[in-house]
Write a protein that holds these residues in place. Structure first.
Motif, PDB file in Angstrom:
ATOM      1  N   GLU A 147      76.821  16.850  64.518  1.00 25.09           N
ATOM      2  CA  GLU A 147      77.780  17.688  65.334  1.00 25.09           C
ATOM      3  C   GLU A 147      78.404  19.024  65.125  1.00 25.09           C
ATOM      4  O   GLU A 147      77.773  20.035  65.755  1.00 25.09           O
ATOM      5  N   ASN A 154      87.462  21.204  72.504  1.00 25.84           N
ATOM      6  CA  ASN A 154      86.540  20.618  71.055  1.00 25.84           C
ATOM      7  C   ASN A 154      86.340  21.296  70.060  1.00 25.84           C
ATOM      8  O   ASN A 154      86.222  22.767  70.394  1.00 25.84           O
ATOM      9  N   ASN A 155      85.103  21.244  69.248  1.00 25.11           N
ATOM     10  CA  ASN A 155      84.314  22.075  68.300  1.00 25.11           C
ATOM     11  C   ASN A 155      83.355  22.910  68.931  1.00 25.11           C
ATOM     12  O   ASN A 155      83.676  23.751  68.178  1.00 25.11           O
ATOM     13  N   SER A 199      80.377  12.499  64.849  1.00 21.87           N
ATOM     14  CA  SER A 199      80.634  13.624  64.274  1.00 21.87           C
ATOM     15  C   SER A 199      80.219  14.615  63.018  1.00 21.87           C
ATOM     16  O   SER A 199      80.433  16.239  62.973  1.00 21.87           O
ATOM     17  N   GLU A 244      81.162   6.797  65.356  1.00 19.85           N
ATOM     18  CA  GLU A 244      82.325   7.749  65.703  1.00 19.85           C
ATOM     19  C   GLU A 244      81.917   9.112  64.237  1.00 19.85           C
ATOM     20  O   GLU A 244      81.442  10.522  64.035  1.00 19.85           O
ATOM     21  N   GLN A 245      81.135   8.342  63.058  1.00 18.51           N
ATOM     22  CA  GLN A 245      81.800   9.026  61.646  1.00 18.51           C
ATOM     23  C   GLN A 245      80.268   9.795  62.002  1.00 18.51           C
ATOM     24  O   GLN A 245      79.942  10.931  61.870  1.00 18.51           O
TER      25      GLN A 245
END
Length: 486
Positions: free
Chosen positions: A142, A2-3, A139, A135-136
């Motif tokens: 995040e 993950n990020n 993201s 989700e957009q």
């Protein structure tokens, strides 16, 4: 990956690229960096999850029942999706208002099959659009939050490592782990403080007399260990063979039966003669044929608890330290520098050993600093740089130290007085208090920093004493110095 994990790898690479030599030279620093990086990852994940601006809207989506195909439920979903778009400043497609109006108008006109088909398609499409928008937003949030948390972490970490790089050679030569400065560097430690710390540590490092003094003091004030017998319970594992009734691998004896496969040869020979074959048949019917007794063995691990005695080492005198530092006028110059440098070193070693430390600066008045809990280097340096430059009265400092040593936190403490001891004697009541604490196991040490050595002396008692002459860096050690000296 993950990020956050990706960003953690980049952070570690950046830290190593700037301070790789320090990290490779000190395992404690390297481990501390990895520990703090792991802590940053955990904090970042929690922060991103709980501080998401649309956490409530995301919860509504996760709890929405898309299987309930009714006009009311569809309107509830459209309203929630529309609210999310408006709150996030995203374009809301009026298609959903038209879809809702058509859904309401056509509910009573279409056939049941057509109605169900259109309803399912509308709910699926709403679910996809709603999920895609969340989700957009998640993201984007995040990535922005990771960059913010990253900048804070890398700034603090690089500042601490820069401090360690400045002090590394001095700290290493004095037997300290550089990692200790990670905790102590919290706060507003300025460049002047760093320069002062470095100058003090270099003084200790470069003066041969001070090095000899540290060695002598270390031998006496080091941790003593004793041995004792301690009863413990331990688990012992053994491999044993146990019978297995489901297998026949080995002959263990003879038994009566009618197992033809394992019947003894002399019994089988009875069938070779028509006369004796009748006897064989009779034995078979009565299960009295002699047969091999076959069993299988299976290996099994069993555990048993047993109590044993073992010899263990325990620390006897790894207790707190009370340090009294003379900052009167007679200590100006080299004596005061040596006294404060040694105090700094002893505090750092006490911190490294998780020992509480209590500092007392004294001249005609006293200033105290309790270092039994977490503290910052800024706080310690502010205290050490205080100087009174007045007369000398050690009695209030010793009395304060005795009061502290009588408390629970410093019950097993030892006291060290650093001074030139150009002062008057102690009251008899104070000397009596010292003797009472000595009987309880407390130790009293003194370090005389004076070129006059024995000309001006305090009438008191010490378990051990060192005399350091700053003029020629000579060191004298007085063992078991328990006589009153005029």
């Amino acid at each position: 990956m993950n990020n956050i994990d990706k960003e953690g790898g980049k952070l570690l690479y950046e830290i190593h690229s700037q301070h790789g030599e320090l990290l490779s030279s000190s395992e404690s620093v390297s481990n501390e960096v990895e520990r703090q990086l792991a802590s940053w990852k955990r904090h970042s994940r929690r922060s991103i999850e709980l501080e998401f601006p649309f956490y409530y809207e995301a919860s509504m989506f996760s709890q929405f029942d898309f299987s309930l195909h009714s006009v009311t439920n569809f309107k509830r979903g459209v309203d929630a999706y529309k609210s999310l778009c408006l709150n996030a400043n995203m374009n809301y497609n009026a298609f959903w208002d038209n879809e809702l109006a058509q859904y309401q108008a056509s509910q009573n006109k279409q056939t049941v099959a057509t109605h169900r088909s259109d309803t399912l398609a509308s709910f699926n499409l709403l679910s996809q659009e709603w999920s895609k928008l969340l989700e957009q937003l998640k993201s984007t949030w995040e990535l922005e939050q990771i960059q913010f948390l990253r900048s804070e972490f890398i700034k603090k970490t690089l500042q601490k490592l820069a401090l360690l790089d400045e002090l590394y050679s001095c700290v290493k030569s004095l037997g300290l782990e550089p990692g200790i400065f990670f905790d102590l560097s919290k706060g507003g430690l300025g460049l002047s403080d760093i320069a002062k710390i470095k100058s003090w540590l270099e003084y200790l490092k470069n003066d041969e007399g001070v090095q000899a003094l540290l060695e002598l003091m270390g031998r006496v004030m080091q941790v003593k260990q004793s041995e004792k017998q301690e009863e413990i319970t331990q688990v012992v594992y053994q491999e044993v063979w146990i019978p297995d009734t489901n297998s026949r691998e080995e002959i263990v004896g003879i038994k009566l039966g009618r197992d033809l496969e394992h019947t003894l040869p002399n019994e089988l020979s009875l069938m070779s003669d028509p006369v004796t074959s009748i006897l064989f048949d009779l034995k078979y019917v009565e299960s009295s044929l002699m047969c091999f007794d076959m069993v299988g063995l299976q290996q099994e691990t069993i555990s048993e608890e047993e109590r044993i005695f073992q010899t263990v080492s325990e620390d006897e005198n790894k207790g707190p330290i009370v340090i009294c530092v003379d900052t009167s006028g007679s200590m100006q110059g080299a004596p005061e520098t040596i006294a404060k440098a040694l105090t700094l070193l002893m505090v750092l070693k006490a911190k490294n050993e998780s020992r509480a430390c209590y500092l007392i600066n004294f001249s005609t008045q006293i200033e105290t600093l309790n270092l039994s809990g977490p503290f910052t280097m800024e706080r310690l340096m502010t205290f050490l740089q205080k100087s009174f430059y007045g007369g000398t009265d050690v009695a209030p400092a010793i009395q304060q130290g005795i009061n502290v040593m009588s408390s629970d936190d410093y019950k097993n403490a030892d006291m060290l007085i650093i001074s030139d001891f150009i002062m008057s004697g102690l009251p008899s009541s104070l000397r009596s208090s010292i003797e009472e604490l000595r009987k309880s196991g407390n130790k009293f040490y003194s370090l005389v920093v004076d070129s006059c050595c024995m000309e001006h002396r305090l009438k008191t008692l010490f378990d051990h004493e060192w005399v350091y002459d700053p003029c020629d860096s000579s060191v004298k050690e007085l063992l078991s110095f328990t006589n009153v000296i005029d």
